[in-house]
Design an enzyme around this catalytic site. Structure first.
Site, mmCIF file in Angstrom:
data_model
loop_
_atom_site.group_PDB
_atom_site.id
_atom_site.type_symbol
_atom_site.label_atom_id
_atom_site.label_comp_id
_atom_site.label_asym_id
_atom_site.label_seq_id
_atom_site.Cartn_x
_atom_site.Cartn_y
_atom_site.Cartn_z
ATOM 1 N N LYS A 10 1.019 -1.263 0.213
ATOM 2 C CA LYS A 10 -0.011 0.461 0.115
ATOM 3 C C LYS A 10 0.958 1.068 -0.278
ATOM 4 C CE LYS A 10 -3.652 -2.103 2.462
ATOM 5 N NZ LYS A 10 -4.900 -2.322 3.195
ATOM 6 N N TYR A 50 -12.285 -2.273 -4.092
ATOM 7 C CA TYR A 50 -12.772 -3.040 -2.292
ATOM 8 C C TYR A 50 -14.342 -2.542 -2.369
ATOM 9 C CZ TYR A 50 -8.493 -2.251 0.339
ATOM 10 O OH TYR A 50 -7.481 -2.672 -0.174
ATOM 11 N N PHE A 58 -15.687 4.151 6.023
ATOM 12 C CA PHE A 58 -14.646 4.238 5.748
ATOM 13 C C PHE A 58 -14.197 4.698 4.373
ATOM 14 C CE2 PHE A 58 -14.347 -0.292 6.521
ATOM 15 C CZ PHE A 58 -13.971 -0.932 5.836
ATOM 16 N N ARG A 86 -1.891 -14.235 4.345
ATOM 17 C CA ARG A 86 -2.745 -13.660 5.005
ATOM 18 C C ARG A 86 -1.792 -13.615 6.384
ATOM 19 N NH1 ARG A 86 -7.364 -10.373 4.096
ATOM 20 N NH2 ARG A 86 -8.532 -10.865 5.608
ATOM 21 N N THR A 92 -5.628 -7.182 10.593
ATOM 22 C CA THR A 92 -5.994 -6.115 9.560
ATOM 23 C C THR A 92 -5.608 -4.366 10.637
ATOM 24 O OG1 THR A 92 -8.134 -6.784 8.444
ATOM 25 C CG2 THR A 92 -7.730 -4.457 8.748
ATOM 26 N N ARG A 103 1.788 -6.373 9.600
ATOM 27 C CA ARG A 103 1.478 -5.318 9.897
ATOM 28 C C ARG A 103 1.753 -4.871 11.640
ATOM 29 N NH1 ARG A 103 -4.520 -6.905 7.346
ATOM 30 N NH2 ARG A 103 -4.360 -6.204 5.663
ATOM 31 N N ASN A 117 -2.021 0.628 7.005
ATOM 32 C CA ASN A 117 -1.534 -1.541 7.190
ATOM 33 C C ASN A 117 -0.882 -1.572 6.483
ATOM 34 O OD1 ASN A 117 -3.943 -2.195 5.829
ATOM 35 N ND2 ASN A 117 -5.083 -3.310 7.108
ATOM 36 N N HIS A 120 -1.872 -4.899 1.397
ATOM 37 C CA HIS A 120 -3.134 -6.395 1.276
ATOM 38 C C HIS A 120 -2.959 -7.932 0.980
ATOM 39 C CE1 HIS A 120 -7.517 -7.640 -0.748
ATOM 40 N NE2 HIS A 120 -6.317 -7.879 -1.605
ATOM 41 N N GLU A 131 -9.871 -10.652 -7.777
ATOM 42 C CA GLU A 131 -8.459 -9.198 -7.849
ATOM 43 C C GLU A 131 -7.217 -9.224 -8.531
ATOM 44 O OE1 GLU A 131 -7.587 -10.014 -3.400
ATOM 45 O OE2 GLU A 131 -9.241 -8.938 -2.993
HETATM 46 P P1 IDP Z 1 -7.523 -7.036 4.810
HETATM 47 O O1 IDP Z 1 -7.409 -5.697 4.634
HETATM 48 O O2 IDP Z 1 -7.504 -7.656 6.439
HETATM 49 O O3 IDP Z 1 -8.835 -7.776 4.036
HETATM 50 P P2 IDP Z 1 -10.478 -5.469 5.043
HETATM 51 O O4 IDP Z 1 -11.564 -5.704 6.195
HETATM 52 O O5 IDP Z 1 -10.742 -6.170 3.625
HETATM 53 O O6 IDP Z 1 -9.143 -5.813 5.616
HETATM 54 O O7 IDP Z 1 -10.610 -3.813 5.325
HETATM 55 C C1 IDP Z 1 -10.040 -3.314 3.920
HETATM 56 C C2 IDP Z 1 -9.107 -2.264 4.174
HETATM 57 O O8 IDP Z 1 -10.519 -1.231 4.481
HETATM 58 C C3 IDP Z 1 -8.145 -2.635 4.992
HETATM 59 O O9 IDP Z 1 -6.800 -2.625 5.123
HETATM 60 C C4 IDP Z 1 -8.124 -1.108 5.800
HETATM 61 O O10 IDP Z 1 -7.004 -0.592 5.322
HETATM 62 C C5 IDP Z 1 -9.566 -0.011 5.867
HETATM 63 N N1 IDP Z 1 -9.866 -0.869 6.866
HETATM 64 C C6 IDP Z 1 -11.214 -2.271 7.493
HETATM 65 N N2 IDP Z 1 -11.142 -1.789 8.645
HETATM 66 C C7 IDP Z 1 -11.380 -0.308 8.813
HETATM 67 C C8 IDP Z 1 -12.435 0.542 9.499
HETATM 68 O O11 IDP Z 1 -12.644 0.056 10.569
HETATM 69 N N3 IDP Z 1 -11.607 2.096 9.947
HETATM 70 C C9 IDP Z 1 -11.108 2.021 9.001
HETATM 71 N N4 IDP Z 1 -10.090 1.752 8.243
HETATM 72 C C10 IDP Z 1 -10.612 0.823 7.984
HETATM 73 MG MG MG Z 2 -9.903 -8.103 2.919
#
Ligand code: IDP
Ligand code: MG
Length: 140
Positions: A10, A50, A58, A86, A92, A103, A117, A120, A131
């Site tokens: 990222k 996304y 968010f 993962r 996350t 992370r 973070n 991805h 994807e």
């Molecule tokens: P992941 O990347 O671990 O699969 P996801 O739930 O798919 O997590 O969320 C995608 C991305 O959106 C996360 O990696 C993070 O950058 C952002 N994100 C997820 N949840 C939140 C939140 O509650 N607040 C702000 N950003 C979030």
């Molecule tokens: Mg995800």
């Protein structure tokens, strides 16, 4: 069964010079690099990527963040590499992600905006195929 996963380094990690560190961990784990490119993603590409988060609080900030600078998109390959990456990435929330994970070692909470973070990784075989098709339409 050999499978593929889409990994994104990222913009936070690109800006901090952590792309090589992420690649080192992928290669150290033993997964193969299939494709790799650096680009600053357009919002419509990110909206496809996304789509599952559209409508969440968010979502707009996430697209702002992800389009804010260069990203390295990588296709990796190996048996169970989706689950394996993962695990390398960690939770996350980078504050809660275990030390030793990408992370956990390199991410932190910056106090506002979307969760920055570092990486991805696809979360299922179906997500990975979808994807990879978005980021690497020429890959069969
Ligand atoms: P992941 O990347 O671990 O699969 P996801 O739930 O798919 O997590 O969320 C995608 C991305 O959106 C996360 O990696 C993070 O950058 C952002 N994100 C997820 N949840 C939140 C939140 O509650 N607040 C702000 N950003 C979030
Ligand atoms: Mg995800």
């Amino acid at each position: 069964m050999t499978e593929r996963s889409l990994v994104l380094v990222k913009p936070d990690a690109f800006a901090r010079g952590l792309t090589g560190e992420v690649l080192r961990r992928i290669e150290g784990k033993g997964y193969t690099l299939v494709a790799l490119k650096v680009l600053t993603p357009e919002r419509d590409l990110l909206a496809q990527h996304y789509a599952e988060h559209e409508g969440k609080g968010f979502y707009g900030e996430l697209l702002d963040f992800m389009s804010s600078g260069p990203v390295t998109a990588i296709v990796i390959e190996g048996v169970r590499c989706i689950e394996g990456f993962r695990s390398l990435a960690g939770k996350t929330d980078p504050t809660a992600a275990a030390p030793g994970s990408i992370r956990g070692d390199f991410g932190r909470d910056w106090g506002n905006g979307p969760t920055e973070n570092i990486v991805h990784g696809s979360d299922s075989p179906e997500s990975a195929v979808r994807e990879i098709g978005i980021w690497f339409p020429d890959l069969g």
